[in-house]
Motif scaffolding. Structure first.
Motif, PDB file in Angstrom:
ATOM      1  N   ALA A 118      -1.060  -0.504  -6.845  1.00  0.00           N
ATOM      2  CA  ALA A 118      -1.731   0.736  -6.451  1.00  0.00           C
ATOM      3  C   ALA A 118      -0.691   1.556  -5.712  1.00  0.00           C
ATOM      4  CB  ALA A 118      -2.896   0.424  -5.530  1.00  0.00           C
ATOM      5  N   ALA A 119      -0.632   2.847  -5.989  1.00  0.00           N
ATOM      6  CA  ALA A 119       0.409   3.659  -5.371  1.00  0.00           C
ATOM      7  C   ALA A 119      -0.118   5.040  -5.039  1.00  0.00           C
ATOM      8  CB  ALA A 119       1.612   3.769  -6.316  1.00  0.00           C
ATOM      9  N   GLY A 120       0.598   5.710  -4.143  1.00  0.00           N
ATOM     10  CA  GLY A 120       0.283   7.086  -3.817  1.00  0.00           C
ATOM     11  C   GLY A 120       1.015   8.013  -4.778  1.00  0.00           C
ATOM     12  N   TYR A 201       1.493   4.073   6.257  1.00  0.00           N
ATOM     13  CA  TYR A 201       1.694   5.004   5.159  1.00  0.00           C
ATOM     14  C   TYR A 201       2.749   6.027   5.567  1.00  0.00           C
ATOM     15  CZ  TYR A 201      -2.549   3.154   2.931  1.00  0.00           C
ATOM     16  OH  TYR A 201      -3.480   2.348   2.330  1.00  0.00           O
ATOM     17  N   GLU A 202       3.207   6.794   4.606  1.00  0.00           N
ATOM     18  CA  GLU A 202       4.265   7.774   4.839  1.00  0.00           C
ATOM     19  C   GLU A 202       3.765   8.967   5.653  1.00  0.00           C
ATOM     20  OE1 GLU A 202       3.291   6.662   1.760  1.00  0.00           O
ATOM     21  OE2 GLU A 202       1.698   8.151   1.664  1.00  0.00           O
ATOM     22  N   VAL A 217       4.600   6.297  -4.709  1.00  0.00           N
ATOM     23  CA  VAL A 217       5.105   5.530  -3.565  1.00  0.00           C
ATOM     24  C   VAL A 217       4.169   4.365  -3.264  1.00  0.00           C
ATOM     25  CG1 VAL A 217       4.014   7.186  -1.955  1.00  0.00           C
ATOM     26  CG2 VAL A 217       5.798   5.659  -1.113  1.00  0.00           C
ATOM     27  N   GLY A 218       4.764   3.208  -3.012  1.00  0.00           N
ATOM     28  CA  GLY A 218       3.955   2.029  -2.712  1.00  0.00           C
ATOM     29  C   GLY A 218       4.733   1.012  -1.895  1.00  0.00           C
ATOM     30  N   MET A 219       4.112  -0.140  -1.675  1.00  0.00           N
ATOM     31  CA  MET A 219       4.676  -1.138  -0.759  1.00  0.00           C
ATOM     32  C   MET A 219       4.964  -2.476  -1.447  1.00  0.00           C
ATOM     33  SD  MET A 219       2.061  -0.412   2.389  1.00  0.00           S
ATOM     34  CE  MET A 219       1.639   1.278   2.887  1.00  0.00           C
ATOM     35  N   THR A 242      -3.832   5.792  -6.620  1.00  0.00           N
ATOM     36  CA  THR A 242      -5.118   5.647  -5.926  1.00  0.00           C
ATOM     37  C   THR A 242      -5.375   6.790  -4.958  1.00  0.00           C
ATOM     38  OG1 THR A 242      -4.013   4.224  -4.332  1.00  0.00           O
ATOM     39  CG2 THR A 242      -5.238   3.139  -6.088  1.00  0.00           C
ATOM     40  N   ASN A 243      -4.341   7.580  -4.668  1.00  0.00           N
ATOM     41  CA  ASN A 243      -4.496   8.731  -3.763  1.00  0.00           C
ATOM     42  C   ASN A 243      -3.321   9.665  -4.000  1.00  0.00           C
ATOM     43  OD1 ASN A 243      -2.294   8.011  -1.479  1.00  0.00           O
ATOM     44  ND2 ASN A 243      -3.305   6.171  -2.221  1.00  0.00           N
ATOM     45  N   VAL A 245      -0.612  11.961  -2.296  1.00  0.00           N
ATOM     46  CA  VAL A 245       0.000  11.902  -0.977  1.00  0.00           C
ATOM     47  C   VAL A 245       0.093  13.293  -0.344  1.00  0.00           C
ATOM     48  CG1 VAL A 245       2.164  11.387   0.209  1.00  0.00           C
ATOM     49  CG2 VAL A 245       1.277   9.816  -1.520  1.00  0.00           C
ATOM     50  N   ILE A 270      -6.010   8.905   4.867  1.00  0.00           N
ATOM     51  CA  ILE A 270      -5.819   7.978   3.752  1.00  0.00           C
ATOM     52  C   ILE A 270      -6.271   6.633   4.264  1.00  0.00           C
ATOM     53  CG2 ILE A 270      -3.379   7.831   4.441  1.00  0.00           C
ATOM     54  CD1 ILE A 270      -2.786   6.764   1.646  1.00  0.00           C
ATOM     55  N   VAL A 275      -7.927   3.099  -1.380  1.00  0.00           N
ATOM     56  CA  VAL A 275      -6.976   2.516  -2.331  1.00  0.00           C
ATOM     57  C   VAL A 275      -7.653   1.426  -3.154  1.00  0.00           C
ATOM     58  CG1 VAL A 275      -4.864   1.115  -2.477  1.00  0.00           C
ATOM     59  CG2 VAL A 275      -4.938   3.104  -0.959  1.00  0.00           C
TER      60      VAL A 275
HETATM   61  N1  ADE Z   1      -0.356   2.386  -1.783  1.00  0.00           N
HETATM   62  C1  ADE Z   1      -1.381   3.144  -2.176  1.00  0.00           C
HETATM   63  N2  ADE Z   1      -1.241   4.391  -1.732  1.00  0.00           N
HETATM   64  C2  ADE Z   1      -0.084   4.426  -1.021  1.00  0.00           C
HETATM   65  C3  ADE Z   1       0.611   5.416  -0.312  1.00  0.00           C
HETATM   66  N3  ADE Z   1       0.147   6.644  -0.226  1.00  0.00           N
HETATM   67  N4  ADE Z   1       1.767   5.082   0.280  1.00  0.00           N
HETATM   68  C4  ADE Z   1       2.252   3.846   0.197  1.00  0.00           C
HETATM   69  N5  ADE Z   1       1.626   2.863  -0.448  1.00  0.00           N
HETATM   70  C5  ADE Z   1       0.481   3.144  -1.056  1.00  0.00           C
END
Ligand code: ADE
Length: 300
Positions: A118-120, A201-202, A217-219, A242-243, A245, A270, A275
């Motif tokens: 899942a990432a932004g 988050y960022e 962007v993700g982790m 999932t969102n 940014v 957020i 997410v």
């Molecule tokens: N995972 C899901 N959304 C994220 C985001 N905005 N930044 C970092 N990791 C995420």
């Protein structure tokens, strides 16, 4: 020849190997499920399941929405292994610990590594719910001293200085687009994944910076991709957005509360819950495409 592998890998491999039926003692593909994407494992048949807490060398995933089990089984007639829940650097595991399972999958014969997350969304052309094929990554973990390959090189797995020019395999990416098309999925994107350590988050300023070098962007994902590439696996990564940014500048101290109110300023938010929720909503689509992808791969 197991004697060539380090003990911790052998212990883990043997623990699993002894409990698997013959048809699962070797696998073609390994899949890692990202946040909210655990249902990917539900399509796998004839499964043998292990709890991470019982597997020698595995960490235990602690995040809500990331269950911790390893599933061996048959997907689209192919023997596969699937991580339901992954390990993250922000949980306090080293990058080596996070990516330990990848080498185990390689020992089981997996040549193809499917990483989902899942990432932004950073790219303004993306929308929440889009699937993004990862073309390349920028890993803040890898260039801030948390590259998972730091330490003595285990040469049985790969070379000391591995090239990173083709981490995300072109042919697999192409086949994935075919799979998506056959599933009538039309929102497929392709982009660069930015990997952060998290867990925060960022900030908006970081987001603006990231948007100049990447699309999502993700982790997660980059450590596993780095280790998979090192040991000669063909890697494919898929992000679910999932969102979107927030890249708007934060409040200016030059503005009065009245000026701010007049702009209808809304404090951005957020949440992990968001997410997971988007992940759960879209998991079905990704599930279907990954199954189709496995089928196409089997024919190629
Ligand atoms: N995972 C899901 N959304 C994220 C985001 N905005 N930044 C970092 N990791 C995420």
């Amino acid at each position: 020849d197991l004697s060539k592998f380090p003990d911790n890998y052998v212990n883990c491999y043997k623990y699993l190997y002894d409990k698997l039926p013959n048809e699962l003692k070797s696998v073609k593909m390994a899949i890692v499920c990202g946040s909210g994407l655990n249902n990917l494992a539900d399509k796998i048949k004839n499964t043998v399941t292990f709890d991470y807490k019982d597997i020698p060398g595995f960490a235990v995933s602690t995040v809500a929405g990331h269950r911790g089990k390893l599933v061996f089984g048959i997907l689209a007639n192919s023997p596969v292994v699937c991580m339901v829940g992954r390990f993250h650097f922000y949980e306090g595991h080293s990058a080596q610990k996070v990516s330990f399972p990848i080498r185990i999958f390689r020992m089981f014969g997996a040549k193809v590594l499917v990483l989902t997350n899942a990432a932004g969304g950073l790219n303004p052309n993306y929308n929440t719910g889009d699937l993004v094929i990862i073309r390349d990554h920028v890993s803040f973990l890898n260039f801030t001293g948390s590259n998972p390959l730091i330490g003595q090189n285990e040469s049985i797995f790969g070379e000391r200085f591995p090239p990173m020019l083709n981490v995300y395999n072109h042919h697999l990416r192409y086949l994935f687009t075919q799979a998506a098309a056959q599933c009538n999925y039309t929102n497929l994107k392709e982009g660069t994944y930015i990997c952060l350590s998290g867990p925060s988050y960022e900030t908006p300023a970081e987001a603006r910076f990231f948007s100049t070098i990447g699309d999502v962007v993700g982790m997660s994902t980059a450590p596993e991709a780095t280790v998979g590439n090192h040991c000669g696996m063909q890697v494919i990564g898929i992000s679910l957005v999932t969102n979107m940014v927030n890249q708007k500048p934060t409040l200016s101290s030059f503005k009065s509360p009245e000026e701010i109110a007049a702009q209808n300023y809304e404090a951005p938010t957020i949440s992990h819950a968001e997410v997971i929720e988007v992940g759960n909503q879209k998991a079905k689509i990704l599930e279907g495409i990954v199954e189709k992808f496995t089928e196409i791969l089997e024919q190629n």
